[in-house]
Design a protein around this motif. Structure first.
Motif, PDB file in Angstrom:
ATOM      1  N   UNK A 156     -38.612  10.356  -0.092  1.00 44.15           N
ATOM      2  CA  UNK A 156     -38.534   9.027  -0.709  1.00 44.15           C
ATOM      3  C   UNK A 156     -38.021   9.133  -2.132  1.00 44.15           C
ATOM      4  N   UNK A 157     -37.520   8.015  -2.582  1.00 44.79           N
ATOM      5  CA  UNK A 157     -37.045   7.897  -3.945  1.00 44.79           C
ATOM      6  C   UNK A 157     -37.880   6.820  -4.609  1.00 44.79           C
ATOM      7  N   UNK A 158     -38.570   7.188  -5.691  1.00 49.68           N
ATOM      8  CA  UNK A 158     -39.412   6.239  -6.423  1.00 49.68           C
ATOM      9  C   UNK A 158     -38.682   5.847  -7.702  1.00 49.68           C
ATOM     10  N   UNK A 159     -38.554   4.549  -7.866  1.00 51.96           N
ATOM     11  CA  UNK A 159     -37.829   4.032  -9.019  1.00 51.96           C
ATOM     12  C   UNK A 159     -38.787   3.701 -10.153  1.00 51.96           C
ATOM     13  N   UNK A 160     -38.261   3.740 -11.359  1.00 49.89           N
ATOM     14  CA  UNK A 160     -39.018   3.325 -12.542  1.00 49.89           C
ATOM     15  C   UNK A 160     -38.354   2.095 -13.136  1.00 49.89           C
ATOM     16  N   UNK A 161     -39.158   1.246 -13.746  1.00 48.18           N
ATOM     17  CA  UNK A 161     -38.683   0.029 -14.418  1.00 48.18           C
ATOM     18  C   UNK A 161     -37.773  -0.773 -13.495  1.00 48.18           C
ATOM     19  N   UNK A 162     -36.575  -1.104 -13.946  1.00 45.37           N
ATOM     20  CA  UNK A 162     -35.670  -1.950 -13.170  1.00 45.37           C
ATOM     21  C   UNK A 162     -34.640  -1.148 -12.381  1.00 45.37           C
ATOM     22  N   UNK A 163     -34.813   0.170 -12.274  1.00 41.49           N
ATOM     23  CA  UNK A 163     -33.821   0.998 -11.590  1.00 41.49           C
ATOM     24  C   UNK A 163     -33.560   0.526 -10.169  1.00 41.49           C
TER      25      UNK A 163
ATOM     26  N   UNK B  14     -28.224   6.022  -7.973  1.00 45.81           N
ATOM     27  CA  UNK B  14     -29.144   6.023  -9.114  1.00 45.81           C
ATOM     28  C   UNK B  14     -28.889   7.242 -10.004  1.00 45.81           C
ATOM     29  N   UNK B  15     -28.493   8.374  -9.405  1.00 43.52           N
ATOM     30  CA  UNK B  15     -28.172   9.568 -10.190  1.00 43.52           C
ATOM     31  C   UNK B  15     -26.980   9.304 -11.104  1.00 43.52           C
ATOM     32  N   UNK B  16     -25.992   8.606 -10.579  1.00 46.69           N
ATOM     33  CA  UNK B  16     -24.827   8.285 -11.399  1.00 46.69           C
ATOM     34  C   UNK B  16     -25.171   7.260 -12.477  1.00 46.69           C
ATOM     35  N   UNK B  17     -26.011   6.278 -12.141  1.00 48.50           N
ATOM     36  CA  UNK B  17     -26.419   5.270 -13.120  1.00 48.50           C
ATOM     37  C   UNK B  17     -27.213   5.875 -14.278  1.00 48.50           C
ATOM     38  N   UNK B  18     -28.016   6.903 -13.962  1.00 47.20           N
ATOM     39  CA  UNK B  18     -28.909   7.485 -14.971  1.00 47.20           C
ATOM     40  C   UNK B  18     -28.431   8.850 -15.479  1.00 47.20           C
ATOM     41  N   UNK B  19     -27.279   9.307 -14.992  1.00 51.19           N
ATOM     42  CA  UNK B  19     -26.729  10.621 -15.365  1.00 51.19           C
ATOM     43  C   UNK B  19     -27.705  11.754 -15.070  1.00 51.19           C
ATOM     44  N   UNK B  20     -28.371  11.679 -13.928  1.00 52.72           N
ATOM     45  CA  UNK B  20     -29.361  12.684 -13.527  1.00 52.72           C
ATOM     46  C   UNK B  20     -28.690  13.705 -12.607  1.00 52.72           C
ATOM     47  N   UNK B  21     -28.360  14.877 -13.155  1.00 50.07           N
ATOM     48  CA  UNK B  21     -27.640  15.892 -12.390  1.00 50.07           C
ATOM     49  C   UNK B  21     -28.488  16.497 -11.265  1.00 50.07           C
ATOM     50  N   UNK B  22     -29.802  16.581 -11.465  1.00 47.10           N
ATOM     51  CA  UNK B  22     -30.674  17.121 -10.417  1.00 47.10           C
ATOM     52  C   UNK B  22     -30.677  16.190  -9.199  1.00 47.10           C
ATOM     53  N   UNK B  23     -30.775  14.893  -9.437  1.00 44.39           N
ATOM     54  CA  UNK B  23     -30.718  13.937  -8.329  1.00 44.39           C
ATOM     55  C   UNK B  23     -29.352  13.965  -7.654  1.00 44.39           C
ATOM     56  N   UNK B  24     -28.316  14.092  -8.431  1.00 48.50           N
ATOM     57  CA  UNK B  24     -26.966  14.132  -7.877  1.00 48.50           C
ATOM     58  C   UNK B  24     -26.806  15.315  -6.925  1.00 48.50           C
ATOM     59  N   UNK B  25     -27.408  16.438  -7.262  1.00 49.44           N
ATOM     60  CA  UNK B  25     -27.349  17.620  -6.392  1.00 49.44           C
ATOM     61  C   UNK B  25     -28.087  17.350  -5.075  1.00 49.44           C
ATOM     62  N   UNK B  26     -29.208  16.636  -5.128  1.00 52.13           N
ATOM     63  CA  UNK B  26     -29.962  16.301  -3.918  1.00 52.13           C
ATOM     64  C   UNK B  26     -29.136  15.390  -3.020  1.00 52.13           C
TER      65      UNK B  26
ATOM     66  N   UNK C  33     -37.555   9.310  -9.258  1.00 50.08           N
ATOM     67  CA  UNK C  33     -38.146  10.574  -8.817  1.00 50.08           C
ATOM     68  C   UNK C  33     -37.969  10.698  -7.313  1.00 50.08           C
ATOM     69  N   UNK C  34     -37.416  11.831  -6.877  1.00 51.14           N
ATOM     70  CA  UNK C  34     -37.267  12.131  -5.455  1.00 51.14           C
ATOM     71  C   UNK C  34     -38.432  13.013  -5.038  1.00 51.14           C
ATOM     72  N   UNK C  35     -39.032  12.678  -3.887  1.00 46.60           N
ATOM     73  CA  UNK C  35     -40.117  13.500  -3.339  1.00 46.60           C
ATOM     74  C   UNK C  35     -39.882  13.715  -1.848  1.00 46.60           C
ATOM     75  N   UNK C  36     -40.142  14.925  -1.400  1.00 43.62           N
ATOM     76  CA  UNK C  36     -40.177  15.242   0.031  1.00 43.62           C
ATOM     77  C   UNK C  36     -41.527  15.914   0.255  1.00 43.62           C
TER      78      UNK C  36
END
Length: 141
Positions: A103-110, A64-76, A3-6
């Motif tokens: 900041x970028x908050x990771x979950x589990x082992x990310x 992390x966006x590429x590892x998790x295929x998260x397009x929203x994070x990739x745009x950020x 999760x990205x937060x500003x």
């Protein structure tokens, strides 16, 4: 998913930056944070500003966006700066010290899968469990 937060918030006395500053270790000139009045002056009174994303944070976001295929994070990851709402600070004394963070908050082992975290820089100071502040890395890797 990471999760990205500003965000902007009041700089509290127990914030690590304040504690390190009060212990006499300086990571930058002046006190930590900035005055809300100064930020509002720069924005022309608007309760919204922007914050820069460091190249290392952008790299971590991209990885992390590429590892998790998260397009929203990739745009950020492609942005040099992001908007930050100051609305939660409306009504505060303009002389209140605030911090604006991204900041970028990771979950589990990310987090362990992101190379930027494995390439850790030495600390200026460490806050120990008992609250004392010591110079450098108290527990170097």
């Amino acid at each position: 998913m990471a999760i990205f937060r500003a965000y902007a918030k009041v700089l509290e006395p127990d914030d690590p930056a304040v504690r390190i500053y009060k212990a006499g270790y300086r990571t930058c000139p002046g006190e930590p944070g900035q005055l809300l009045a100064d930020v509002l002056q720069r924005t022309g009174g608007a309760y919204e500003t922007t914050t820069q994303l460091s190249p290392s944070l952008r790299n971590d976001i991209r990885e992390i966006a590429e590892l998790t295929s998260d397009t929203a994070l990739l745009a950020i990851a492609d942005l040099a700066e992001v908007p930050v709402s100051l609305e939660p600070l409306r009504g505060l004394d303009p002389h209140t010290r605030i911090v604006i963070r991204a900041e970028l908050q990771y979950e589990a082992d990310e987090g362990s899968r992101v190379s930027g975290l494995r390439e850790r820089r030495p600390a200026v100071a460490t806050i120990m469990p008992d609250g004392t502040v010591v110079a450098g890395d108290a527990l170097p890797t």
